[in-house]
Write an enzyme that holds these catalytic residues in place. Structure first.
Site, PDB file in Angstrom:
ATOM      1  N   SER A 183     -18.081  20.202 103.050  1.00 18.18           N
ATOM      2  CA  SER A 183     -17.892  18.936 103.710  1.00 18.18           C
ATOM      3  C   SER A 183     -16.177  18.808 103.158  1.00 18.18           C
ATOM      4  O   SER A 183     -15.339  20.026 103.192  1.00 18.18           O
ATOM      5  CB  SER A 183     -18.497  17.872 102.940  1.00 18.18           C
ATOM      6  OG  SER A 183     -18.411  16.441 103.361  1.00 18.18           O
ATOM      7  N   ASP A 280     -20.286  16.051 113.884  1.00 18.61           N
ATOM      8  CA  ASP A 280     -20.462  15.644 112.233  1.00 18.61           C
ATOM      9  C   ASP A 280     -21.037  14.217 112.431  1.00 18.61           C
ATOM     10  O   ASP A 280     -20.057  13.201 112.024  1.00 18.61           O
ATOM     11  CB  ASP A 280     -19.240  15.981 112.286  1.00 18.61           C
ATOM     12  CG  ASP A 280     -19.420  16.125 110.080  1.00 18.61           C
ATOM     13  OD1 ASP A 280     -19.788  17.535 109.938  1.00 18.61           O
ATOM     14  OD2 ASP A 280     -18.766  15.461 109.727  1.00 18.61           O
ATOM     15  N   HIS A 348     -24.273  17.472 109.054  1.00 14.19           N
ATOM     16  CA  HIS A 348     -23.479  17.608 108.306  1.00 14.19           C
ATOM     17  C   HIS A 348     -23.178  18.163 106.419  1.00 14.19           C
ATOM     18  O   HIS A 348     -24.188  17.933 106.298  1.00 14.19           O
ATOM     19  CB  HIS A 348     -22.875  15.705 107.194  1.00 14.19           C
ATOM     20  CG  HIS A 348     -21.390  16.678 106.326  1.00 14.19           C
ATOM     21  ND1 HIS A 348     -20.509  16.569 106.789  1.00 14.19           N
ATOM     22  CD2 HIS A 348     -21.373  15.692 105.172  1.00 14.19           C
ATOM     23  CE1 HIS A 348     -19.124  16.620 106.275  1.00 14.19           C
ATOM     24  NE2 HIS A 348     -19.872  16.390 105.024  1.00 14.19           N
TER      25      HIS A 348
END
Length: 402
Positions: A183, A280, A348
């Site tokens: 991330s 995502d 994610h």
């Protein structure tokens, strides 16, 4: 699952200082887990490298062994960003901005696991988790002090301080290295990939991996560049622009766009692997359909469960996937040393979770798990550029939102 949240959606950890040796404990279901102690970077103050609140930066190191004793995997922690003084002041009171509030023991799983059956290619490497406490993907270099409040935006110095602390611990003699991140940490992998090679011997095999860090410069459903505006505030506040790739900023009318991987990737010289979902979850919720663009909540049920999306919403999601693949098309076609795993799971961060990294029911493309695809790429066993079919044809996805 680790989700980056914008500054209003933060969580809090705990406190106490420990050394760097791993602890092995048994969870309630009997599985053997590795918990790794935190190491504070005691010399960070020499470089002026501080977390948002002025605390010392930190990392967790689990030592490699056997054939992997001279190989290193560095994993940037994720956790969103802050782009103004109020949000950064709030963040500084949490584990996203201070090592004082962080858990001092971290579970190492997925790509960080030391179990050969769970992480076949990297289990015996030195594995390091770089804790995230600056709010700008380890990229800023500034300070705010109005006489009442003090904030350190020192991500670039934190990166340098951690690397310099690890060099005499064996990183300086690495044979192989993989810089990774999830991330906001995946974005940091793009930003620091080439820089890592400056610290290591010329004959070290250095490669980089971004997991869920390919954030798009995309208009939201209201046709606003909400993420670009957010990043512009972040870059200005944290003093990031001076640390962006000069090759990229020199060729762009808006240099701040080089914070977006789609513009920076082609200037990265080090071999790179892009791991991302084409749907995502963070980008779906905060870039494509941020709350500001859906004040009446028309997307509420779709965000909770993709099966609840109507036909018009699915078309918008498919358009987002198309734009991501377009942004990656040059890399896909022309990068001879690059790798990709772009699946269609609503997820994610897939590298740190054992369920998605390497397990019996993990997501697969061409019958390969993410771990197998990354390993094939890193060790040059075969070409590893996998792109999934559009939602909802992939039955290896759990497609759980969140």
């Amino acid at each position: 699952m680790n989700q980056n949240m914008l500054p209003t959606q933060l969580v809090i950890g705990c406190f106490m200082a420990l050394s760097c040796a791993p602890w092995w404990v048994y969870s309630q279901n009997g599985d053997n887990r590795t918990l790794v102690n935190m190491t504070l970077v005691r010399n960070a103050s020499v470089l002026g490298a501080y977390c948002l609140d002025g605390s010392l930066p930190a990392y967790h190191l689990d030592r490699g062994f056997g054939a992997g004793a001279r190989n290193w995997l560095l994993q940037f922690e994720g956790g969103g960003w802050c782009n103004d003084i109020p949000s950064c002041l709030e963040r500084a009171k949490t584990h996203r901005g201070s090592t004082r509030f962080m858990n001092k023991l971290e579970v190492f799983s997925g790509i960080l696991s030391n179990n050969a059956s769970l992480n076949p290619d990297f289990y015996n490497w030195n594995r390091v988790k770089l804790r995230y406490c600056d709010g700008a993907s380890f990229a800023g270099d500034a300070k705010f002090d109005n006489g009442t409040s003090l904030l350190y935006f020192r991500g670039q110095r934190i990166w340098r301080a951690i690397i310099q602390d690890l060099l005499p611990k064996g990183l300086g003699h690495a044979r192989k290295a993989l810089l990774s991140g999830c991330s906001a940490g995946g974005l940091a992998s793009f930003l620091h990939c080439d820089n890592l090679t400056n610290y290591l011997p010329k004959n070290t095999s250095v490669k980089c991996l971004s997991d869920a860090g390919f954030f798009l410069d995309e208009r939201d459903i209201s046709l606003n560049h909400s993420m670009r505006s957010f990043y512009e505030g972040l870059i200005s506040l944290h003093g990031v622009e001076q640390n962006l790739d000069k090759s990229c900023t020199g060729f762009r009318y808006y240099p701040v766009q080089c914070f977006f991987p789609q513009y920076a990737l082609k200037y990265i010289r080090t071999p790179f692997f892009v791991l991302n979902s084409a749907y995502d979850v963070y980008q779906f919720h905060h870039i494509l359909v941020p709350p500001s663009a859906d004040p009446k909540g028309h997307w509420y049920h779709c965000k909770l469960n993709p099966a609840a999306c109507n036909a018009a919403q699915i078309r918008i999601l498919q358009g987002f996937r198309k734009d991501m693949l377009l942004a990656l098309s040059f890399f896909y076609r022309y990068s001879r040393r690059g790798g990709m795993f772009i699946n269609s799971c609503f997820a994610h961060c897939q590298s740190e979770s054992q369920e998605t990294w390497f397990a019996a029911d993990s997501p697969r493309l061409s019958n390969k798990t993410i771990a197998e695809a990354v390993g094939d790429w890193y060790f040059g066993r075969r070409v590893s550029k996998e792109i999934d079919c559009a939602y909802n044809c992939d039955h290896t996805c759990a497609n759980l939102i969140g």
